[in-house]
Design a protein around this motif. Sequence first.
Motif, mmCIF file in Angstrom:
data_model
loop_
_atom_site.group_PDB
_atom_site.id
_atom_site.type_symbol
_atom_site.label_atom_id
_atom_site.label_comp_id
_atom_site.label_asym_id
_atom_site.label_seq_id
_atom_site.Cartn_x
_atom_site.Cartn_y
_atom_site.Cartn_z
ATOM 1 N N UNK A 103 0.809 -1.223 0.000
ATOM 2 C CA UNK A 103 0.000 0.000 0.000
ATOM 3 C C UNK A 103 0.840 1.269 0.000
ATOM 4 N N UNK A 104 2.071 1.194 0.491
ATOM 5 C CA UNK A 104 2.911 2.386 0.519
ATOM 6 C C UNK A 104 3.348 2.821 -0.873
ATOM 7 N N UNK A 105 3.157 1.955 -1.875
ATOM 8 C CA UNK A 105 3.572 2.272 -3.246
ATOM 9 C C UNK A 105 2.425 2.776 -4.112
ATOM 10 N N UNK A 106 1.197 2.676 -3.598
ATOM 11 C CA UNK A 106 0.010 2.976 -4.395
ATOM 12 C C UNK A 106 -0.703 4.199 -3.838
ATOM 13 N N UNK A 107 -1.145 5.076 -4.734
ATOM 14 C CA UNK A 107 -1.855 6.279 -4.321
ATOM 15 C C UNK A 107 -3.297 5.926 -3.953
ATOM 16 N N UNK A 108 -3.758 6.306 -2.762
ATOM 17 C CA UNK A 108 -5.161 6.074 -2.407
ATOM 18 C C UNK A 108 -6.056 7.069 -3.139
ATOM 19 N N UNK A 109 -6.814 6.574 -4.101
ATOM 20 C CA UNK A 109 -7.639 7.439 -4.947
ATOM 21 C C UNK A 109 -9.019 6.816 -5.102
ATOM 22 N N UNK A 110 -10.049 7.574 -4.800
ATOM 23 C CA UNK A 110 -11.419 7.099 -5.040
ATOM 24 C C UNK A 110 -11.822 7.511 -6.448
ATOM 25 N N UNK A 111 -12.253 6.531 -7.255
ATOM 26 C CA UNK A 111 -12.609 6.763 -8.651
ATOM 27 C C UNK A 111 -14.110 6.579 -8.851
ATOM 28 N N UNK A 112 -14.696 7.249 -9.840
ATOM 29 C CA UNK A 112 -16.146 7.174 -10.026
ATOM 30 C C UNK A 112 -16.701 5.768 -10.152
ATOM 31 N N UNK A 113 -16.034 4.900 -10.907
ATOM 32 C CA UNK A 113 -16.573 3.558 -11.130
ATOM 33 C C UNK A 113 -16.359 2.600 -9.964
ATOM 34 N N UNK A 114 -15.623 3.019 -8.933
ATOM 35 C CA UNK A 114 -15.517 2.192 -7.738
ATOM 36 C C UNK A 114 -16.899 1.880 -7.164
#
Length: 336
Positions: A103-114
């Motif tokens: 998880x430290x390598x990935x940007x936490x992003x909420x996307x519309x299709x989630x």
Amino acid sequence: MRYATTLGAGVLALVLTGCSGVLTNNATAGKSDDKTVTLYSVSGPEVTDPILAAFKAKHPDIKVNKIGLPGTGEAFARVRAEKDRPLGDAIWGGSSELYTANADLIAPVELPNDAATVAKDPAHIWHATDLLFQAIAVNTDKFPDAAKHPKTFEDLAEPGYAGGKVAFATPKSSGTSYSLLTTMVTLHDWDYVDRFVKNARMLDGSTAMFNMVKDGEVGTSFINEDLGAKWIDAGVKIKLIYPEDGVSGQIGSAGIIKGAQHEAAAKTLVDFLMSKEAQQIMVDQVQRRSSRGDVPAPKGLPAVEGLKRADVDEKWAAEKKDEILAKFDDAVKSAG
């Protein structure tokens, strides 16, 4: 970390492996424009090509540089090596627990299709792109009495199991079996594993496990559901049974690399992977189960709403893998 569900308690909320003129396997990453996205892909072209072709048609202004990698572990190792100066923008393929573990390598992003997927990461690290379940496979020639077919994992560990030996690949060499093992432990703890291995015929890989039941060398095995459905459609005498005490499965995922130089384009791409258009291609052309609740399963597979899955702790499964495998080896040795 556990994932959230829109399907209710006890019901599944949750398995990806260039396009001509657009995608290359050795593309140069890190261009300064916002119309390029460098994608680290863990899946084969049979999965990625049809969906990326649709992305190209919908977003002709965004160029996708696809860099194919042999596995999710290798992909995250590359991202980690590039952590201080990311060259990739997005990663696609592999199961969600590996995204959680990195998880430290990935940007936490909420996307519309989630919002439309039946599998959701509350932390928005991974984004569900497909679902893959494992079923119990029964050879109906070898094991014809339907009344005695197993309905649960527990049935497979009964002394003198009526179906004979259960083919099972060693979890060290089989990701499918590792998912099955963590499900077994989650559902029934290690005492179950001690009993199950006494009925197991241990094999070196998933292919052998699948073929054993197809060829009638054993009455029972486990199988990835998409392959099982294809074999049934081709006339192979097997039956797929989804365990009533819990179904083992994987959430195919994608994510946006933290510090991506082309974050906006990466968001557009990853969101498209979850779109209804892309997910219909996943079902129709790739023949994998969609991650969305509004796209029906491929022919021959049951609706996701009818399946129950153990709530396997992804962080535990990823971070404690060596410990889990060692404990399984001890159980096999004790079984003789």
